[in-house]
Structure formats: C-alpha cells, structure tokens
Design a protein around this motif. Structure first.
Motif, PDB file in Angstrom:
ATOM      1  N   ASP A 147       0.807  -1.229   0.000  1.00  0.00           N
ATOM      2  CA  ASP A 147       0.000   0.000   0.000  1.00  0.00           C
ATOM      3  C   ASP A 147       0.837   1.275   0.000  1.00  0.00           C
ATOM      4  O   ASP A 147       0.305   2.365  -0.208  1.00  0.00           O
ATOM      5  N   THR A 199      -2.266  -1.889  -4.512  1.00  0.00           N
ATOM      6  CA  THR A 199      -2.186  -1.395  -3.134  1.00  0.00           C
ATOM      7  C   THR A 199      -3.178  -2.063  -2.192  1.00  0.00           C
ATOM      8  O   THR A 199      -3.087  -1.878  -0.977  1.00  0.00           O
ATOM      9  N   ARG A 200      -4.105  -2.834  -2.728  1.00  0.00           N
ATOM     10  CA  ARG A 200      -5.125  -3.456  -1.899  1.00  0.00           C
ATOM     11  C   ARG A 200      -5.221  -4.951  -2.196  1.00  0.00           C
ATOM     12  O   ARG A 200      -4.967  -5.389  -3.321  1.00  0.00           O
ATOM     13  N   SER A 230      -7.944  -6.715  -2.352  1.00  0.00           N
ATOM     14  CA  SER A 230      -9.041  -6.944  -3.305  1.00  0.00           C
ATOM     15  C   SER A 230      -8.579  -6.768  -4.739  1.00  0.00           C
ATOM     16  O   SER A 230      -8.957  -7.546  -5.632  1.00  0.00           O
ATOM     17  N   ASP A 231      -7.745  -5.763  -4.982  1.00  0.00           N
ATOM     18  CA  ASP A 231      -7.218  -5.548  -6.334  1.00  0.00           C
ATOM     19  C   ASP A 231      -6.270  -6.679  -6.729  1.00  0.00           C
ATOM     20  O   ASP A 231      -6.228  -7.086  -7.896  1.00  0.00           O
ATOM     21  N   LEU A 259      -2.227  -4.057   4.862  1.00  0.00           N
ATOM     22  CA  LEU A 259      -2.912  -3.445   3.723  1.00  0.00           C
ATOM     23  C   LEU A 259      -4.188  -2.755   4.195  1.00  0.00           C
ATOM     24  O   LEU A 259      -4.719  -3.083   5.260  1.00  0.00           O
ATOM     25  N   PRO A 260      -4.720  -1.832   3.422  1.00  0.00           N
ATOM     26  CA  PRO A 260      -5.938  -1.126   3.839  1.00  0.00           C
ATOM     27  C   PRO A 260      -7.126  -2.050   4.083  1.00  0.00           C
ATOM     28  O   PRO A 260      -7.974  -1.770   4.932  1.00  0.00           O
ATOM     29  N   ASP A 261      -7.201  -3.159   3.333  1.00  0.00           N
ATOM     30  CA  ASP A 261      -8.358  -4.049   3.457  1.00  0.00           C
ATOM     31  C   ASP A 261      -8.006  -5.428   4.012  1.00  0.00           C
ATOM     32  O   ASP A 261      -8.831  -6.347   3.973  1.00  0.00           O
ATOM     33  N   THR A 271      -3.852 -12.240   5.666  1.00  0.00           N
ATOM     34  CA  THR A 271      -3.609 -11.814   4.282  1.00  0.00           C
ATOM     35  C   THR A 271      -2.959 -12.936   3.480  1.00  0.00           C
ATOM     36  O   THR A 271      -3.283 -13.154   2.307  1.00  0.00           O
TER      37      THR A 271
END
Length: 238
Positions: free
Chosen positions: A12, A38-39, A41-42, A61-63, A69
């Motif tokens: 991120d 950066t995420r 999900s991406d 990470l943000p999510d 993870t």
C-alpha cells in the motif's frame, strides 16, 4: 535467454513498491516485470485474470492485515509462491507467515538487492521443483494403480510408504482393512507377528526382505502369493 519473471507487488506504500523495484533493477542475470497493487481486493482480481510467477506481499494493507492476508492469497492462488516483505520485524510473525504458506519472510530496510533477487529466484525455482515432484508422484501413483501386480513400497526398516490399488483390493478381499491404507505400518514386523496356518510363510517372507535390505541378498525371488492378512490371520495388519 532466461525468460523474465512476472512479480506482483501487493504493497500500500508506493514508495516501498518503487524501492523494491529499484533494488533489483540493475541485476545482470534476471529480468523482472512488476505489477503493483495497493489493496488485497485488487490483487485477487488481478490474480484471477493474470498469471504471475511470484507475489511480494506486505502484511499491512488497507483491506487486510496480518497472517490472514497470506491465507486469503493462498486460497486464491494455491500454486503461486509468496514472499512476505513487511515492516514487522518479528520472528513469530515470520514463522506464522511461512506456516500459512509463504515461501519466505523478509523485513523492509534489511534487504539488499542481491538478497532480494536471490530470494525471489530461489522461491520460484523451489516452487517449480515442488510442482515437478508432485507431477512425478502423480504419474507414479497412476502407473502403480494401473498394474495388476500387488505392489507395496517399504522404507529400509520395513514401514509401508505406498501401496497400489491391486494390493489394497487383495488385502481387503482377504480380511484386512485400514482407513490409512496401511501407510506407516511396519509390514515386516507385522509379518513376523502373524499367527495361523500361514504364519511360517509370512515369517520366511519377512526374513527374505530383511536379508535384501541388509545387503545379504541381491534380491528375493518369491513365488508364493503376496503376504497379506487372511481370514485365518486377520490380526496381522490390524
């Protein structure tokens, strides 16, 4: 020419992602092609649509955060090697990451370009070797199961490492059955403990195999049917 390696960076912090790429940019032996997201999900979306040779993963990470993870990435792409590259300088976290499925665990700021390159290449090569080994094992299993002969592979002390389908069928037809397929059982010890009318055959067989293992004989020429528990000696492999 060695083909380039496709690396997915899940990080991120854009500055850290740029630093990772700069560290290996001047490597004379391998070329790396990087994709940066950066995420989590991406990353999952990318991995479902594109192939990659290795993932460099940050745990914060943000999510998604922490060892979870690694699990989420492993669930998405179980066959892609993961190298965790994070700011968590903690030995327990490193062990947990590897246990969760990462190939290695590196701490940001403590990795040189040479070390990072070596870790990436080694992780990819080890993964390729493991895949080749799995394919070889599957081929051997299929080949063994296709044979009508009863085959049991033993280790040097007599423990069963593998048996083929014909061996299992013959054993079950003669009154022996185990949920583990007899794997790990010391076959020779079981032969020596056999009781009943065929116990002397089982003992002779065990002695002959042990002589081969010890180098006292080159091979055992055995014409009697395979030694498995019979209904008269059903406890032999119980």
């Amino acid at each position: 020419m060695i083909p380039p390696l496709d690396i997915l960076i899940i990080e991120d912090n854009p500055g850290d992602a740029d630093l990772i790429q700069d560290l290996v940019a001047d490597n004379p032996t391998r070329i790396f092609r990087f994709t940066h997201v950066t995420r989590l999900s991406d990353a999952i979306k990318h991995l479902k649509m594109n192939s990659t040779d290795l993932i460099l993963l940050d745990l914060g990470l943000p999510d998604s955060n922490g060892i979870e993870t690694v699990w989420k990435i492993r669930e998405t792409v179980p066959q892609v090697p993961i190298v965790v590259l994070t700011g968590y300088d903690d030995e327990e976290t490193g062990r947990s990451a590897v246990k969760a499925g990462a190939q290695d665990y590196l701490v940001k700021g403590k990795v040189s370009g040479e070390l990072l390159t070596r870790i990436i290449v080694y992780a990819v090569e080890r993964h390729q070797y493991q895949n080749s080994l799995r394919e070889s094992e599957q081929f051997l299993r299929c080949a063994m199961d296709a044979l009508a002969a009863h085959i049991a592979i033993l280790d040097p002390i007599g423990k069963i490492l593998s048996v083929n389908a014909a061996w299992l069928t013959f054993a079950r037809d003669n009154g022996a059955n185990r949920e583990d397929g007899f794997i790990g059982l010391n076959y020779l010890d079981a032969c020596e403990r056999a009781s009943g009318s065929d116990s002397h055959i089982a003992l002779d067989f065990a002695n002959g195999i042990r002589a081969v293992i010890k180098g006292e004989k080159d091979f055992l020429n055995w014409s009697t049917p395979a030694i498995v528990p019979t209904r008269n000696a059903g406890s032999m492999l119980a």
